[in-house]
Design an enzyme around this catalytic site. Structure first.
Site, mmCIF file in Angstrom:
data_model
loop_
_atom_site.group_PDB
_atom_site.id
_atom_site.type_symbol
_atom_site.label_atom_id
_atom_site.label_comp_id
_atom_site.label_asym_id
_atom_site.label_seq_id
_atom_site.Cartn_x
_atom_site.Cartn_y
_atom_site.Cartn_z
ATOM 1 N N LYS A 117 0.819 -1.220 0.000
ATOM 2 C CA LYS A 117 0.000 0.000 0.000
ATOM 3 C C LYS A 117 0.845 1.259 0.000
ATOM 4 C CE LYS A 117 -4.395 -1.522 1.801
ATOM 5 N NZ LYS A 117 -5.429 -1.429 2.813
ATOM 6 N N LYS A 200 -4.870 -8.811 -7.431
ATOM 7 C CA LYS A 200 -6.065 -9.033 -6.620
ATOM 8 C C LYS A 200 -7.168 -8.035 -7.017
ATOM 9 C CE LYS A 200 -5.753 -7.161 -2.391
ATOM 10 N NZ LYS A 200 -5.555 -6.923 -0.968
ATOM 11 N N LYS A 203 -10.527 -2.435 -4.242
ATOM 12 C CA LYS A 203 -11.264 -1.168 -4.319
ATOM 13 C C LYS A 203 -10.368 -0.030 -4.763
ATOM 14 C CE LYS A 203 -14.110 -1.950 -0.316
ATOM 15 N NZ LYS A 203 -13.991 -1.696 1.109
#
Ligand code: TYM
Length: 337
Positions: A117, A200, A203
């Site tokens: 992230k 993956k 969102k």
């Protein structure tokens, strides 16, 4: 899914950012609904986790209500179980601070999700994003929950939760926090992006084409599946034929979970057939599953007061469980009570 748990205290959470997608649904939410029958379940909209990256304050409030509606529409029962937003139960933040002081920096540095992230410019990220796994451990252990239904991407965080519990117990010489077990589905633990089977479904991906959202209209579902990446070969008749065909494997896996069939059964029906036939059957299944959730969500969103009340009641019930546990943890570490 492995053997279904029974008689356990269950905890799980979802970030109220964006609209939940098929990965959230098949990796986690479906299990949340399923295991309500034989367990005591506590489900949380983790707004404090969401804040680890910038959120528009008005949008965040709106998304908490929207996701409450979606979870209710998907089948969460707020009367028999607990549904609430994390920031309304202060025990989470208090226990997370204690865990910030239990966890070693080396443990944090191994967290792969932070690395993913944070991207290249790690130093520009919030400290919250870095210590996020400690808050997640606190979420679970504030209730001494032992069963945590999640997707594969949360496995490392659960291992960390167990390390934290062990170190706390060791440091303070008592058997206070339990070990937790993940409930991770077999086939849909990692639903992949429809446009790139190596990524993956997420969102945070800027393009919505790679994910089916739980509020997508039927024609959006059909179009996304039509345009989903596949290959020029027909579907194989055996599972082995899906090795190295990431996108095909992903679509067949989604079908198998929705149809409640094994991959073998799916390939018995579709082996030798082209993707257009298969994709059209897959769209039908998706619409069957998602359309009722979308419709029910819209109905629920018409009454915001009702949703506010559900969360309020949920928070009161959650506090009643977490408060004595976290107060005791505070007493154990030496806070004057
Ligand atoms: P979040 O909001 O990213 O995702 C919610 C749940 O969906 C699962 N999931 C997936 N499963 C399969 N395939 C995918 N592509 C996919 N994407 C997401 C996640 O594994 C998760 O179960 N840290 C958590 C929220 C959290 C939590 C907790 C979970 C906070 N505290 C305590 C359990 C217990 C998260 O960010 O989930």
């Amino acid at each position: 899914m492995s053997v279904k748990p029974s008689g356990k205290r269950v905890f799980s959470g979802i970030q109220p950012t964006g609209i939940p997608h098929l990965g959230n649904y098949l990796g986690a939410i479906q299990n949340w609904v399923d295991i309500q029958q034989n367990n005591e379940c506590i489900y949380c909209l983790v707004d404090m986790h969401a804040l680890t990256v910038w959120q528009d304050p008005i949008a965040l409030k709106k998304q908490v209500l929207e996701q409450t509606a979606i979870l209710l529409a998907a089948g969460i029962d707020p009367q028999k179980h607990i549904l609430f937003n994390q920031s309304s139960v202060s025990a989470h933040a208090r226990l997370a601070w204690i865990f910030n002081c239990v966890t070693r920096i080396g443990w944090m540095n191994r967290m792969t999700q932070f690395k993913d992230k944070a991207g290249k410019n790690r130093e520009a990220n919030s400290v919250g994003l870095y210590v996020y796994p400690n808050l997640m451990a606190a979420d679970i252990l504030a209730y001494k929950a032992t069963c945590v239904p999640v997707g594969e991407d949360q496995r490392q965080h659960l291992e960390l939760t167990n390390d934290i519990a062990l170190k706390f117990n060791y440091d303070y010489e008592r058997d206070f926090f339990p070990q937790v077990e993940g409930l991770i589905p077999k086939i849909s633990a990692r639903v992949m992006n429809l446009r790139d089977g190596s990524k993956k479904m997420s969102k945070s991906d800027p393009s919505k084409q790679g994910r089916i959202e739980l509020l997508d209209e039927n024609d959006e579902i059909i179009n996304k599946i039509k345009r989903a990446k596949s290959d020029s070969e027909p579907l194989p008749s055996e599972k082995e034929g899906l090795v190295h065909r990431l996108e095909a494997l992903n679509l067949v896996s989604i079908y198998s979970v929705l149809a409640k069939q094994t991959i073998k059964q799916v390939l018995q029906d579709f082996g030798g057939k082209g993707f257009s036939v298969f994709k059209s059957a897959l769209s039908d299944l998706l619409i069957q599953e998602i359309a009722p959730i979308r419709q029910k969500t819209k109905e629920l969103l018409a009454d915001e007061n009702y949703l506010h009340n559900i969360l309020k009641q949920g928070s009161a019930k959650a506090s009643a469980i977490a408060e004595p546990i976290v107060s005791e943890a505070e007493y154990i570490v030496g806070f004057l009570k």
